[in-house]
Design an enzyme around this catalytic site. Structure first.
Site, PDB file in Angstrom:
ATOM      1  N   MET A  78       0.843  -1.207   0.000  1.00 35.90           N
ATOM      2  CA  MET A  78       0.000   0.000   0.000  1.00 35.90           C
ATOM      3  C   MET A  78       0.873   1.251   0.000  1.00 35.90           C
ATOM      4  SD  MET A  78      -2.602  -1.490   2.872  1.00 35.90           S
ATOM      5  CE  MET A  78      -1.241  -2.253   3.755  1.00 35.90           C
ATOM      6  N   GLN A  86     -11.128   2.942   0.463  1.00 35.58           N
ATOM      7  CA  GLN A  86     -10.709   4.151   1.174  1.00 35.58           C
ATOM      8  C   GLN A  86     -11.536   5.353   0.727  1.00 35.58           C
ATOM      9  OE1 GLN A  86      -6.558   4.310   0.020  1.00 35.58           O
ATOM     10  NE2 GLN A  86      -5.869   3.552   1.996  1.00 35.58           N
ATOM     11  N   THR A  99       2.165   1.401   6.084  1.00 36.87           N
ATOM     12  CA  THR A  99       1.357   2.478   5.524  1.00 36.87           C
ATOM     13  C   THR A  99       0.913   3.355   6.678  1.00 36.87           C
ATOM     14  OG1 THR A  99      -0.844   2.981   4.609  1.00 36.87           O
ATOM     15  CG2 THR A  99      -0.565   0.836   5.576  1.00 36.87           C
ATOM     16  N   ASN A 100       0.821   4.665   6.448  1.00 39.10           N
ATOM     17  CA  ASN A 100       0.291   5.551   7.477  1.00 39.10           C
ATOM     18  C   ASN A 100      -1.233   5.526   7.491  1.00 39.10           C
ATOM     19  OD1 ASN A 100       2.540   7.505   8.756  1.00 39.10           O
ATOM     20  ND2 ASN A 100       3.105   7.056   6.653  1.00 39.10           N
ATOM     21  N   THR A 101      -1.827   5.698   6.315  1.00 35.85           N
ATOM     22  CA  THR A 101      -3.280   5.842   6.226  1.00 35.85           C
ATOM     23  C   THR A 101      -4.033   4.682   6.848  1.00 35.85           C
ATOM     24  OG1 THR A 101      -3.139   7.200   4.224  1.00 35.85           O
ATOM     25  CG2 THR A 101      -5.224   6.066   4.629  1.00 35.85           C
ATOM     26  N   CYS A 133       3.137   9.888   4.762  1.00 39.35           N
ATOM     27  CA  CYS A 133       2.718   8.882   3.790  1.00 39.35           C
ATOM     28  C   CYS A 133       3.993   8.169   3.386  1.00 39.35           C
ATOM     29  CB  CYS A 133       2.024   9.511   2.587  1.00 39.35           C
ATOM     30  SG  CYS A 133       1.640   8.319   1.285  1.00 39.35           S
TER      31      CYS A 133
END
Length: 229
Positions: A10, A52, A83-85, A196
């Protein structure tokens, strides 16, 4: 050495950076021919991205909890969500497994505290910049988080999904990001979180005098410390 379980893909562009950094840092710590013991579960980002943008976080949680359970079954001692999100669904992942999840925002907060950063600018997807799951985690450590204006957030988000996730690094996009960083510094940010995992593919510390905190590198370093110690 503990076995690291990585949920990646991702995008895979940043996941390969995780793999490289983790192995480099293990070799730096242990020397010789040492490399990391890790298991990678790489998801298909084309299944996650539309969920998302549709706000179907439960759907993304289903995919990632399945990945986490597979890593636990395969023998991982802890999990790194690359992944941050998608730390948006970190609580669901933690409930689904019996091994720790090394949270990227906690690792980043520790790095900020080590540098005595009290106010920080946050770049990332619109989900990360606008929703509270990430900012609240940082603010719980006493860190004030500043985000760009709406037009700038839209531009940052667009570059991530239309360029960086596809392996493209456009000079104009780099210039736009650096201008936004300067603006955040003008608002009082003592440092900038590259929140990100793809942003480090576009800009680095040599591009700006403003202190950058690359979450991919920070997270990888924390994973190695946890695995070795």
């Amino acid at each position: 050495m503990k076995t690291i379980g990585i949920i990646g893909g991702m995008s895979w562009e940043s996941t390969q950076t995780y793999y490289r950094l983790i192995n480099q840092k293990v070799r730096e710590q242990l020397g010789g021919l040492h490399s990391a013991k890790l298991i990678l579960y790489s998801v298909d980002f084309a299944e996650i991205e539309p969920l998302q943008h549709a706000g179907d976080w439960a759907g993304t949680a289903d995919i990632l909890t399945e990945a986490a359970q597979a890593l636990e079954t395969a023998g991982a001692d802890f999990i790194v969500l690359a992944t941050n999100t998608m730390h948006k669904v970190a609580p669901e992942i933690e409930l689904a497994v019996n091994i720790p999840l090394l949270h990227i925002a906690d690792a980043t907060a520790a790095a900020l505290e080590a540098e005595n950063i009290k106010t920080v600018g946050l770049l990332g997807t619109k989900f990360t910049m606008e929703q509270d799951f990430y900012r609240d985690r940082l603010e719980a450590h006493g860190i004030c988080v500043v985000v760009p204006k709406l037009r700038e957030r839209n531009r940052i988000h667009e570059v991530i999904f239309k360029e960086l996730c596809l392996g493209k690094a456009d000079p104009q996009s780099k210039a736009d990001y650096l201008k936004i960083i300067d603006t955040l510094a003008g608002y009082g940010a003592d440092g900038i979180i590259l929140g990100c995992t793809e942003i480090g593919l576009l800009i680095s510390q040599t591009d700006t005098p403003v202190k950058l905190f690359d979450t991919t590198e920070i997270h990888a370093e924390q994973a190695v410390k946890f695995a070795i110690n």
